[in-house]
Structures are given as structure tokens and as C-alpha cells.
Design an enzyme around this catalytic site. Structure first.
Site, PDB file in Angstrom:
ATOM      1  N   ASP A 152       0.795  -1.710  -0.152  1.00  0.00           N
ATOM      2  CA  ASP A 152       0.186   0.397  -0.692  1.00  0.00           C
ATOM      3  C   ASP A 152       0.525   1.797  -0.138  1.00  0.00           C
ATOM      4  O   ASP A 152       1.556   1.600   1.152  1.00  0.00           O
ATOM      5  CB  ASP A 152      -0.996  -0.239   1.381  1.00  0.00           C
ATOM      6  CG  ASP A 152      -2.623  -0.850   1.352  1.00  0.00           C
ATOM      7  OD1 ASP A 152      -1.837  -1.230   0.503  1.00  0.00           O
ATOM      8  OD2 ASP A 152      -2.529  -0.962   2.321  1.00  0.00           O
ATOM      9  N   LEU A 189     -22.612  -2.749   7.304  1.00  0.00           N
ATOM     10  CA  LEU A 189     -22.914  -1.407   7.302  1.00  0.00           C
ATOM     11  C   LEU A 189     -22.233  -0.085   7.293  1.00  0.00           C
ATOM     12  O   LEU A 189     -22.805   0.892   7.717  1.00  0.00           O
ATOM     13  CB  LEU A 189     -24.514  -1.838   7.384  1.00  0.00           C
ATOM     14  CG  LEU A 189     -25.300  -2.113   7.185  1.00  0.00           C
ATOM     15  CD1 LEU A 189     -26.608  -3.403   7.670  1.00  0.00           C
ATOM     16  CD2 LEU A 189     -25.867  -2.688   5.422  1.00  0.00           C
ATOM     17  N   ASP A 210     -21.272   2.448   9.375  1.00  0.00           N
ATOM     18  CA  ASP A 210     -21.286   3.178  10.352  1.00  0.00           C
ATOM     19  C   ASP A 210     -22.383   2.902  11.622  1.00  0.00           C
ATOM     20  O   ASP A 210     -23.314   2.883  12.314  1.00  0.00           O
ATOM     21  CB  ASP A 210     -21.554   4.098  10.585  1.00  0.00           C
ATOM     22  CG  ASP A 210     -21.977   5.418   9.524  1.00  0.00           C
ATOM     23  OD1 ASP A 210     -22.933   4.457   8.979  1.00  0.00           O
ATOM     24  OD2 ASP A 210     -22.396   6.504   9.675  1.00  0.00           O
ATOM     25  N   LYS A 211     -23.567   1.869  10.211  1.00  0.00           N
ATOM     26  CA  LYS A 211     -24.427   1.546  11.063  1.00  0.00           C
ATOM     27  C   LYS A 211     -24.032  -0.519  11.469  1.00  0.00           C
ATOM     28  O   LYS A 211     -25.865  -1.328  11.354  1.00  0.00           O
ATOM     29  CB  LYS A 211     -25.567   1.431  10.501  1.00  0.00           C
ATOM     30  CG  LYS A 211     -26.142   2.264   8.926  1.00  0.00           C
ATOM     31  CD  LYS A 211     -27.171   3.034   8.841  1.00  0.00           C
ATOM     32  CE  LYS A 211     -26.439   1.725   7.422  1.00  0.00           C
ATOM     33  NZ  LYS A 211     -25.847   3.201   6.730  1.00  0.00           N
ATOM     34  N   GLY A 212     -23.854  -0.907  11.395  1.00  0.00           N
ATOM     35  CA  GLY A 212     -23.042  -2.433  11.953  1.00  0.00           C
ATOM     36  C   GLY A 212     -23.300  -3.173  10.856  1.00  0.00           C
ATOM     37  O   GLY A 212     -22.076  -3.278   9.952  1.00  0.00           O
ATOM     38  N   THR A 237     -10.113   2.722   5.676  1.00  0.00           N
ATOM     39  CA  THR A 237      -9.536   1.527   5.158  1.00  0.00           C
ATOM     40  C   THR A 237      -9.339   0.164   6.182  1.00  0.00           C
ATOM     41  O   THR A 237      -8.704   0.055   6.668  1.00  0.00           O
ATOM     42  CB  THR A 237      -8.314   1.951   4.559  1.00  0.00           C
ATOM     43  OG1 THR A 237      -7.811   3.093   4.023  1.00  0.00           O
ATOM     44  CG2 THR A 237      -6.903   1.019   3.561  1.00  0.00           C
ATOM     45  N   ASP A 285     -11.114  -5.520   5.578  1.00  0.00           N
ATOM     46  CA  ASP A 285     -10.771  -6.714   6.051  1.00  0.00           C
ATOM     47  C   ASP A 285     -10.688  -7.637   7.715  1.00  0.00           C
ATOM     48  O   ASP A 285     -10.764  -8.298   8.466  1.00  0.00           O
ATOM     49  CB  ASP A 285      -9.259  -6.559   5.615  1.00  0.00           C
ATOM     50  CG  ASP A 285      -9.556  -5.970   3.890  1.00  0.00           C
ATOM     51  OD1 ASP A 285     -10.154  -6.726   2.548  1.00  0.00           O
ATOM     52  OD2 ASP A 285      -8.425  -5.664   2.805  1.00  0.00           O
ATOM     53  N   SER A 298     -10.271  -0.765  14.184  1.00  0.00           N
ATOM     54  CA  SER A 298      -8.931  -0.673  13.054  1.00  0.00           C
ATOM     55  C   SER A 298      -9.596   0.545  12.922  1.00  0.00           C
ATOM     56  O   SER A 298      -8.531   1.150  12.625  1.00  0.00           O
ATOM     57  CB  SER A 298      -9.288  -2.383  11.910  1.00  0.00           C
ATOM     58  OG  SER A 298     -10.335  -2.190  11.793  1.00  0.00           O
ATOM     59  N   GLY A 332      -3.662   3.364   9.011  1.00  0.00           N
ATOM     60  CA  GLY A 332      -2.769   1.637   8.511  1.00  0.00           C
ATOM     61  C   GLY A 332      -3.900   0.763   7.798  1.00  0.00           C
ATOM     62  O   GLY A 332      -5.279   1.085   8.463  1.00  0.00           O
TER      63      GLY A 332
END
Length: 309
Positions: A16, A224, A226-228, A252, A256, A286, A291
Site C-alpha cells: 500500500d 453496513l 457505521d450502521k454495523g 481503509t 478486511d 481497526s 494503516g
């Protein structure tokens, strides 16, 4: 925590190259950025790192060039406890990605050039059939050729391995691939691409997930943002709210992190709803860090977040 059944992930490693700026340049325009960072990425590799840092027994299957970015890949996996089944490909190059991050929001735009990983073939998959068949959970995405992904899913399904397809980046899929998926994990954009249905709410996601079940998927998990997330199967439909670990720094790699967390939890035999909640916590941590691979949390961090409720 025990490592559970083995996890095998087929996918792509890319280096990246991440640029942060106030906004994205227009075509023909040059702007000054605020920062630059070089680090490990690629959806499959990120997912393997996420699962490895959570204590899963994970092996990553891919192709790499023979170059400094390949050295970065091996070092990244070693640090996360990830084993690898790499096919060295000196005639090509290890993949790379351009990542633009908008400073004010953390939103991103990405270009991926997978390099050697574009040469992953069905023959490569056949050569690693024993590895795939030995897994408890098998995961793949769409950054490597679809024929290879399908063959790997067929081998895994034939061996009774739990299969997860993360259909990213968004693409049209052959009908047969749906029947090979115990779990399909699209985000909102990918769900729209697969179904042709607009997804802007949980109810929209539920309707679209129903269409994917009709195609033969065992369980659909729509992420989703910020809606989970929504867990939807023929006998249950549950919305799992986002698990907030702090201010969002960068999105980002959040998907994953989610998929790696899901694979790790399922490899331990965690029931699906709690596995999704666990994965939401992994993703929630995350996004509070810059990163991709470096942002993946440890098991202790995830358990502490879940314990706080």
C-alpha cells in the site's frame, strides 16, 4: 485462547502506498499531500493478518514477485503469526496499491495493481488442494482471478470446509459461485452490485440479502459501515449495531478486519451471531488507527472492548 480449526485464505498481497491530503486531485491537477506511508495491504493478506493477530491458525495462499515488496509481505505475515503457501513468480511483480485518504473524514479511494497475483490459476489451486481441504474455514475475495476463487471454493465445499466469500472489489459473479458460499460478506456497494437493489438502510440490506439467499448462499452478512452489520439466513435475520471503539481515523481495511475476525471466530466454533458481533469489534478497533495491517487488533484488545459492552 486456542487457535481452533485451521483457517486458509486465498488472496492478494499488495504494498500500500498511502497518501493523505485535504481532498483528491482532479484530473490534470497536482496538489500537495499531508503525509505518505508505505505498508502491507491486499484484501486477502489483510484478512490473514487480522485472523493471525487474533490467534487463529492461518495460512495465506498467493503468488508474489521476487522483489522487495515480496520481502515486506513475508515479514508482515511472520510478525502476525501467519503461515504462507507462496508461489514465487519472478516473471511478474508483487502487487501495489494507490490509496488516497481524505484527511478530514478518513474516507478513501483506491487503485490496486495485483501483479503476480493476477496469474493465480486453477492449476495453482489444484496443487494446493490438500491445504484447502485441511481447513476448518476457507476465505477468498475477488482480487485474484474468479476461476481460481471458484475452484478453491469447490474444493473447500467438497471437503466439508466452512466457506466465506468476501465479494470485493464489487463485480458480477457467475451464478454457480453463490451455491459454494456458506457465508457471503458484501458491503453496501457490493450488495447493490450483486442484486441491483439500492442499499441505504438495514431494511434495504435485508431485502437484498433475501435475493442473495435465493441464489443459493447459506448466510449473507452485509457490512453496513457505521450502521454495523446484518446477519441474514433462511431462519434468522439479525441487525448487529456498530461497536464503537473511539473516533474514526481511517476506514481503509475495515472490511478486511471484519472478515478476518469472522473467520477466526468461526474457526473456534463460535455461533454465527456472536461471530459477527466479534467481527464488528475487530473492525471497530481497526478504524481508530491509521494503516491496514498495522491497525489489526489483538484478541486481548477485542475481548476488552466487548467486555465494556
Amino acid at each position: 485462547m486456542a487457535s481452533g480449526k485451521p483457517v486458509v485464505i486465498l488472496g492478494v498481497f499488495v504494498a500500500d502506498t498511502a497518501y493523505r491530503a485535504d481532498r483528491q486531485p482532479r484530473l490534470g491537477e497536482t496538489i500537495l499531500g499531508n503525509s505518505f506511508k508505505l505498508g502491507p495491504g491486499g484484501k486477502g493478506s489483510n484478512q490473514a493478518v487480522a485472523a493471525g493477530k487474533l490467534g487463529a491458525d492461518v495460512t495465506f495462499l498467493t503468488r508474489l514477485g521476487v522483489d522487495p515488496f515480496a520481502d515486506m509481505a513475508r515479514q508482515t505475515w511472520a510478525q502476525a503469526g501467519v503461515k504462507n503457501a507462496v508461489i514465487d513468480t519472478p516473471e511478474s511483480y508483487t502487487g501495489a496499491a494507490y490509496i488516497f485518504v481524505e484527511e478530514t473524514t478518513g474516507n478513501n479511494a483506491i487503485i490496486v495493481s495485483p501483479g503476480a497475483a493476477t496469474l493465480i490459476s486453477s492449476a495453482d489451486i489444484e496443487a494446493n488442494a490438500a491445504l484447502i481441504s485441511s481447513a476448518g474455514v476457507f476465505v477468498t475475495q475477488l482480487e485474484q482471478p474468479i476461476d481460481a476463487a471458484m475452484r478453491a471454493l469447490e474444493i473447500a465445499r467438497g471437503a466439508g470446509v466452512t466457506t466465506i466469500l468476501n465479494p470485493a472489489p464489487a463485480a458480477k459473479l457467475p451464478d454457480r459461485i453463490y451455491t459454494l458460499c456458506d457465508y457471503l460478506t458484501p458491503n453496501e456497494t457490493e450488495t447493490e452490485e450483486l442484486t441491483g437493489m439500492k442499499v441505504s438502510s438495514v431494511d434495504d440490506a435485508r431485502a437484498a440479502a433475501g435475493k442473495l439467499l435465493e441464489k443459493g448462499v447459506g448466510t449473507v452478512i452485509v457490512t453496513l459501515g457505521d450502521k454495523g452489520a446484518l446477519l441474514h439466513s433462511k431462519d434468522r435475520s439479525e441487525h448487529i449495531p456498530v461497536i464503537n471503539a473511539g473516533p474514526v481515523v481511517e476506514t481503509t481495511g475495515a472490511g478486511d478486519a471484519f472478515n478476518g475476525g469472522l473467520a477466526a471466530a468461526l474457526s473456534l466454533g463460535v455461533e454465527p451471531l456472536q461471530a459477527v458481533r466479534f467481527a464488528c469489534a475487530v473492525a471497530g478497533i481497526s478504524v481508530t488507527r491509521p494503516g491496514t495491517a498495522p491497525s489489526m487488533p489483538t484478541l486481548q484488545e477485542v475481548e476488552a472492548l466487548l467486555a465494556r459492552g
